[in-house]
Design an enzyme around this catalytic site. Structure first.
Site, PDB file in Angstrom:
ATOM      1  N   LYS A   1      24.834  45.030  41.521  1.00  0.00           N
ATOM      2  CA  LYS A   1      24.387  44.791  40.141  1.00  0.00           C
ATOM      3  C   LYS A   1      24.270  43.314  39.767  1.00  0.00           C
ATOM      4  CE  LYS A   1      25.713  49.037  37.859  1.00  0.00           C
ATOM      5  NZ  LYS A   1      26.278  49.577  36.623  1.00  0.00           N
TER       6      LYS A   1
ATOM      7  N   TYR B   1      33.802  58.997  35.583  1.00  0.00           N
ATOM      8  CA  TYR B   1      33.541  60.439  35.410  1.00  0.00           C
ATOM      9  C   TYR B   1      34.077  61.261  36.585  1.00  0.00           C
ATOM     10  CZ  TYR B   1      29.354  59.228  38.084  1.00  0.00           C
ATOM     11  OH  TYR B   1      28.494  58.746  39.035  1.00  0.00           O
TER      12      TYR B   1
ATOM     13  N   THR C   1      44.971  40.756  34.040  1.00  0.00           N
ATOM     14  CA  THR C   1      44.913  39.318  34.330  1.00  0.00           C
ATOM     15  C   THR C   1      44.234  38.621  33.152  1.00  0.00           C
ATOM     16  OG1 THR C   1      44.568  39.992  36.622  1.00  0.00           O
ATOM     17  CG2 THR C   1      44.239  37.654  36.131  1.00  0.00           C
TER      18      THR C   1
ATOM     19  N   ASN D   1      21.125  46.871  36.019  1.00  0.00           N
ATOM     20  CA  ASN D   1      21.121  48.187  36.677  1.00  0.00           C
ATOM     21  C   ASN D   1      19.702  48.729  36.801  1.00  0.00           C
ATOM     22  OD1 ASN D   1      20.805  48.844  33.891  1.00  0.00           O
ATOM     23  ND2 ASN D   1      21.434  50.947  34.343  1.00  0.00           N
TER      24      ASN D   1
ATOM     25  N   GLY E   1      32.673  43.751  35.653  1.00  0.00           N
ATOM     26  CA  GLY E   1      31.286  43.892  35.214  1.00  0.00           C
ATOM     27  C   GLY E   1      31.116  44.972  34.162  1.00  0.00           C
TER      28      GLY E   1
ATOM     29  N   GLY F   1      32.509  59.341  30.765  1.00  0.00           N
ATOM     30  CA  GLY F   1      31.649  58.493  31.587  1.00  0.00           C
ATOM     31  C   GLY F   1      30.363  59.177  32.025  1.00  0.00           C
TER      32      GLY F   1
ATOM     33  N   GLY G   1      39.871  45.932  30.547  1.00  0.00           N
ATOM     34  CA  GLY G   1      39.270  45.449  31.789  1.00  0.00           C
ATOM     35  C   GLY G   1      38.493  44.174  31.544  1.00  0.00           C
ATOM     36  N   ALA G   2      38.114  43.517  32.634  1.00  0.00           N
ATOM     37  CA  ALA G   2      37.343  42.278  32.509  1.00  0.00           C
ATOM     38  C   ALA G   2      36.370  42.135  33.674  1.00  0.00           C
ATOM     39  CB  ALA G   2      38.282  41.078  32.439  1.00  0.00           C
TER      40      ALA G   2
HETATM   41  P1  ATR Z   1      33.754  46.409  37.724  1.00  0.00           P
HETATM   42  O1  ATR Z   1      33.595  47.531  38.678  1.00  0.00           O
HETATM   43  O2  ATR Z   1      33.644  46.837  36.288  1.00  0.00           O
HETATM   44  O3  ATR Z   1      32.967  45.168  38.040  1.00  0.00           O
HETATM   45  P2  ATR Z   1      36.061  45.080  38.830  1.00  0.00           P
HETATM   46  O4  ATR Z   1      35.478  43.720  38.887  1.00  0.00           O
HETATM   47  O5  ATR Z   1      36.331  45.822  40.088  1.00  0.00           O
HETATM   48  O6  ATR Z   1      35.271  46.021  37.822  1.00  0.00           O
HETATM   49  O7  ATR Z   1      37.397  44.948  37.971  1.00  0.00           O
HETATM   50  C1  ATR Z   1      38.264  46.011  37.863  1.00  0.00           C
HETATM   51  C2  ATR Z   1      39.026  45.892  36.555  1.00  0.00           C
HETATM   52  O8  ATR Z   1      40.035  46.902  36.550  1.00  0.00           O
HETATM   53  C3  ATR Z   1      39.729  44.574  36.356  1.00  0.00           C
HETATM   54  O9  ATR Z   1      39.706  44.265  34.998  1.00  0.00           O
HETATM   55  C4  ATR Z   1      41.163  44.895  36.831  1.00  0.00           C
HETATM   56  O10 ATR Z   1      42.148  44.084  36.266  1.00  0.00           O
HETATM   57  P3  ATR Z   1      42.499  42.648  36.932  1.00  0.00           P
HETATM   58  O11 ATR Z   1      41.425  41.695  36.479  1.00  0.00           O
HETATM   59  O12 ATR Z   1      43.830  42.303  36.363  1.00  0.00           O
HETATM   60  O13 ATR Z   1      42.506  42.862  38.412  1.00  0.00           O
HETATM   61  C5  ATR Z   1      41.306  46.298  36.315  1.00  0.00           C
HETATM   62  N1  ATR Z   1      42.320  47.122  36.973  1.00  0.00           N
HETATM   63  C6  ATR Z   1      42.238  47.696  38.194  1.00  0.00           C
HETATM   64  N2  ATR Z   1      43.351  48.422  38.455  1.00  0.00           N
HETATM   65  C7  ATR Z   1      44.159  48.306  37.374  1.00  0.00           C
HETATM   66  C8  ATR Z   1      45.446  48.834  37.017  1.00  0.00           C
HETATM   67  N3  ATR Z   1      46.118  49.642  37.848  1.00  0.00           N
HETATM   68  N4  ATR Z   1      45.943  48.496  35.806  1.00  0.00           N
HETATM   69  C9  ATR Z   1      45.265  47.695  34.967  1.00  0.00           C
HETATM   70  N5  ATR Z   1      44.044  47.173  35.250  1.00  0.00           N
HETATM   71  C10 ATR Z   1      43.501  47.474  36.427  1.00  0.00           C
END
Ligand code: ATR
Length: 283
Positions: free
Chosen positions: A71, A224, A160, A92, A137, A245, A134-135
């Site tokens: 993406k 989902y 984080t 997307n 994408g 989802g 979350g943070a």
């Molecule tokens: P995307 O698929 O949306 O791009 P990603 O970049 O894989 O997502 O990020 C996964 C997100 O899930 C992150 O915000 C991660 O938190 P961190 O930045 O602290 O790593 C979060 N995440 C994954 N497992 C987690 C858990 N068990 N508890 C809390 N947050 C979690």
């Protein structure tokens, strides 16, 4: 269906792609609308993405949905990028135009808003702050969509903190960074909570204090698989309305279909039922 020299082609690229529900949705719509088109899955080796896309310039394929892990790279291959894709930091949808250029778009955010309209009727994104967990994408795209829909404040809560801060800074006014540990305060007065982490995916749950949200807050999970995540079960047990989802997946597919085939998908097909059947069959 008869495939002819005039059949319009579209599809989805990702890795893995075998479990994608998108071909099921788009092909059901094509059939119901009697459009001479097909929508195919393309599994690409990670390194081949740019080469594959370059080869499609000129419109031999009208467009592609792009899913993980491509993406972000999809933005870089495009000649034109819609504002909402730039804001989300990801695309997307890629549309191959006749003049050889590629247009990148992002319909995930619209899909999210459509999912709220369909499963939480009357929900107004402008009515108050929204918390996004979350943070990555997915979180950035959701935050961008809510800000674009006129939400006054988006609270990004992440395990984080630094990552939440980076995303909040890139989104600008209206976005705030919080740590996940501050959820007890951050979830006060929100109109919605959206899980955009992979925590639901792992089935681990997030243990958010949903009880501090107002009784009419709507709880959404982008995952989902499973459809009813631990967060959504917790929301249901508290009597909160929920959005799932799968509805977001369907929501992003509708404007994608219009971009590839030049018309809105027909309303009368129960694509949610088809997708649920596929999920149940483990497809
Ligand atoms: P995307 O698929 O949306 O791009 P990603 O970049 O894989 O997502 O990020 C996964 C997100 O899930 C992150 O915000 C991660 O938190 P961190 O930045 O602290 O790593 C979060 N995440 C994954 N497992 C987690 C858990 N068990 N508890 C809390 N947050 C979690």
């Amino acid at each position: 269906m008869m495939i002819t020299g005039k059949t319009r082609l579209a599809g989805v690229v990702g890795q893995p792609i075998g479990h994608s529900l998108s071909p099921i949705l788009h092909n059901a719509w094509l059939k119901a609308a009697d459009i001479d088109g097909i929508y195919a899955p393309f599994a690409l080796a990670e390194a081949r993405f740019e080469a594959f896309i370059e080869g499609l310039r000129g419109g031999s394929v009208s467009g592609l949905n792009v899913t993980l892990p491509f993406k972000i790279r999809a933005l870089a291959v495009a000649d034109q990028v819609r504002d909402r894709a730039r804001l989300a930091g990801a695309a997307n949808v890629l549309v191959f135009q006749d003049d050889g250029t590629i247009l990148a778009d992002n319909t995930d955010g619209l899909g999210l808003i459509l999912a709220f309209s369909s499963q939480a009727p009357g929900f107004n994104p402008q009515a108050g702050p929204v918390a996004i967990i979350g943070a990555g994408g997915g979180a950035q795209g959701a935050a961008a969509a809510f800000l674009e829909a006129g939400c006054p404040e988006v609270r990004l809560l992440n395990r984080t903190f630094d990552k939440a801060e980076q995303v909040a800074n890139s989104l600008g006014k209206g976005a705030q960074a919080w740590t996940l540990a501050e959820a007890g305060s951050a979830l006060h007065e929100v109109i919605a909570v959206i899980n955009a982490t992979s925590a639901g995916l792992l089935g681990a749950g997030l243990n958010l204090p949903l009880e501090v949200t107002p009784p009419d807050a709507v709880i959404m999970d982008m995952t989902y698989k499973p459809l009813i995540t631990p967060l959504l079960s917790q929301a249901v047990s508290l009597g909160r309305r929920t959005v799932d989802g799968l509805e977001m997946l369907i929501g992003q597919a509708r404007p994608s279909f219009a971009a590839f085939f030049g018309q809105d998908p027909p309303e009368e097909v129960d694509v949610r039922r088809l997708a649920l059947d596929a999920l149940e069959a483990g497809s």
